[in-house]
Design a protein around this motif. Structure first.
Motif, PDB file in Angstrom:
ATOM      1  N   LYS A 177       0.781  -1.226  -0.362  1.00 49.25           N
ATOM      2  CA  LYS A 177       0.278  -0.122  -0.120  1.00 49.25           C
ATOM      3  C   LYS A 177       0.736   1.313   0.072  1.00 49.25           C
ATOM      4  CE  LYS A 177      -4.799  -1.648   2.182  1.00 49.25           C
ATOM      5  NZ  LYS A 177      -5.028  -1.248   2.913  1.00 49.25           N
ATOM      6  N   THR A 178       2.184   1.168   0.489  1.00 48.30           N
ATOM      7  CA  THR A 178       2.997   2.003   0.450  1.00 48.30           C
ATOM      8  C   THR A 178       2.933   3.031  -1.043  1.00 48.30           C
ATOM      9  OG1 THR A 178       5.188   0.584   0.597  1.00 48.30           O
ATOM     10  CG2 THR A 178       3.984   1.986   2.476  1.00 48.30           C
ATOM     11  N   MET A 179       3.079   1.974  -1.982  1.00 46.95           N
ATOM     12  CA  MET A 179       3.008   2.501  -3.595  1.00 46.95           C
ATOM     13  C   MET A 179       2.004   2.860  -3.849  1.00 46.95           C
ATOM     14  SD  MET A 179       3.825  -0.428  -6.951  1.00 46.95           S
ATOM     15  CE  MET A 179       5.169  -1.709  -5.945  1.00 46.95           C
ATOM     16  N   TRP A 180       1.017   2.325  -2.897  1.00 49.12           N
ATOM     17  CA  TRP A 180      -0.540   3.078  -3.649  1.00 49.12           C
ATOM     18  C   TRP A 180      -0.769   5.127  -4.766  1.00 49.12           C
ATOM     19  CZ3 TRP A 180      -5.527   1.414  -0.988  1.00 49.12           C
ATOM     20  CH2 TRP A 180      -5.179  -0.141  -1.751  1.00 49.12           C
ATOM     21  N   PRO A 181       0.248   5.879  -3.623  1.00 50.93           N
ATOM     22  CA  PRO A 181       0.572   7.238  -3.342  1.00 50.93           C
ATOM     23  C   PRO A 181       1.154   7.363  -4.988  1.00 50.93           C
ATOM     24  CG  PRO A 181       1.165   6.725  -1.859  1.00 50.93           C
ATOM     25  CD  PRO A 181       1.110   5.687  -1.557  1.00 50.93           C
ATOM     26  N   THR A 182       2.101   6.933  -5.453  1.00 52.74           N
ATOM     27  CA  THR A 182       2.901   7.063  -6.855  1.00 52.74           C
ATOM     28  C   THR A 182       1.761   6.132  -7.604  1.00 52.74           C
ATOM     29  OG1 THR A 182       4.183   4.553  -6.268  1.00 52.74           O
ATOM     30  CG2 THR A 182       5.114   6.642  -4.881  1.00 52.74           C
TER      31      THR A 182
END
Length: 259
Positions: A177-182
């Protein structure tokens, strides 16, 4: 107008059945028109290029050479455990393959390519064109326009509006989920023009998601058009001749403007 179908063309260096594209060719190829590259939706967990044969035929009948791209999808319990960015890299490799080999099949090199995506396929196209960290420079420069149909532009925005989608597919496809903003297309600025198409009748993605993205692009000074006159539910819009008439008019206008 008769259409020639050239099917199951593998991506360069690949033998996977999903890493292939199908080519739909009008009887008379206009060397001045762009090639159309269609990427299907299905929430990254369903669908295949064969299902979208009617799209390829509809566009080719209107005079455009059309490639319908395949890519590997995420499946629950699949031992291959396909997650993002596999889908993205598959489609990017498909676009590179079409760019480098389509002349072998139609005897001309189209001057540019327009990426057309539906739903999750539009998100993949957008990342490929705007994030541009996987394509060769020559293939990236070949892209002249994006057409987004009933599209996902931000995983976070869709997740907030539809929390049940997390368990349905987002958590499987994008486990980090840390990838979602990118992965939000709003993050990227590009000179590539875009057309956004969204039906007010879409039952899976609210039209406000597209209108918000349109406004964000406008505020950045991007060249963008918004069209919401299409009728039908999320998948039904692809069966409407009015959609493909609009898409081909946009593509023809881009070809004329480029001249």
């Amino acid at each position: 107008m008769p259409v020639t179908e050239i099917l199951d063309l593998p991506y360069i260096g690949s033998k996977h059945e999903s890493r292939c594209y199908d080519l739909y060719v009008p009887i008379a190829v206009d060397p001045n028109l762009p090639l159309l590259f269609f990427t299907h939706g299905g929430a990254w967990i369903s669908g295949n290029r064969q299902q979208y044969k009617p799209v390829g035929i509809a566009l080719a009948k209107r005079g455009f050479v059309t490639a319908v791209a395949g890519y590997q999808i995420t499946k629950k319990g699949d031992p291959e455990h396909i997650t993002f960015p596999v889908h993205y890299r598959d489609v990017a490799d498909g676009l590179t393959t079409v760019h480098e080999t389509v002349k072998n099949h139609i005897s001309v090199q189209p001057p540019s390519v327009i990426l057309i995506g539906h739903s999750a396929g539009s998100h993949l196209n957008g990342l490929i064109a705007l994030q541009n960290d996987w394509l060769k420079e020559s293939t990236l420069k070949w892209i002249s326009h994006l057409i987004n149909i009933e599209s996902i532009f931000s995983i976070e925005d869709v997740s907030k509006m539809y929390p049940t989608y997390d368990d349905w597919f987002f958590n499987m496809v994008f486990p980090d989920k840390t990838m979602w903003p990118t992965l939000s297309l709003q993050m990227y600025h590009s000179t590539i023009s875009q057309t956004i198409i969204h039906s007010p009748d879409d039952e899976l993605l609210d039209e406000s998601l597209s209108s918000t993205y349109f406004k964000q692009l406008e505020d950045k000074g991007c060249t963008v058009e918004y069209w919401n006159s299409i009728k039908g539910k999320h998948d039904q819009v692809l069966e409407d001749d009015a959609l493909w008439n609009k898409v081909c008019q946009v593509c023809l206008n881009k070809a004329t403007t480029k001249k």
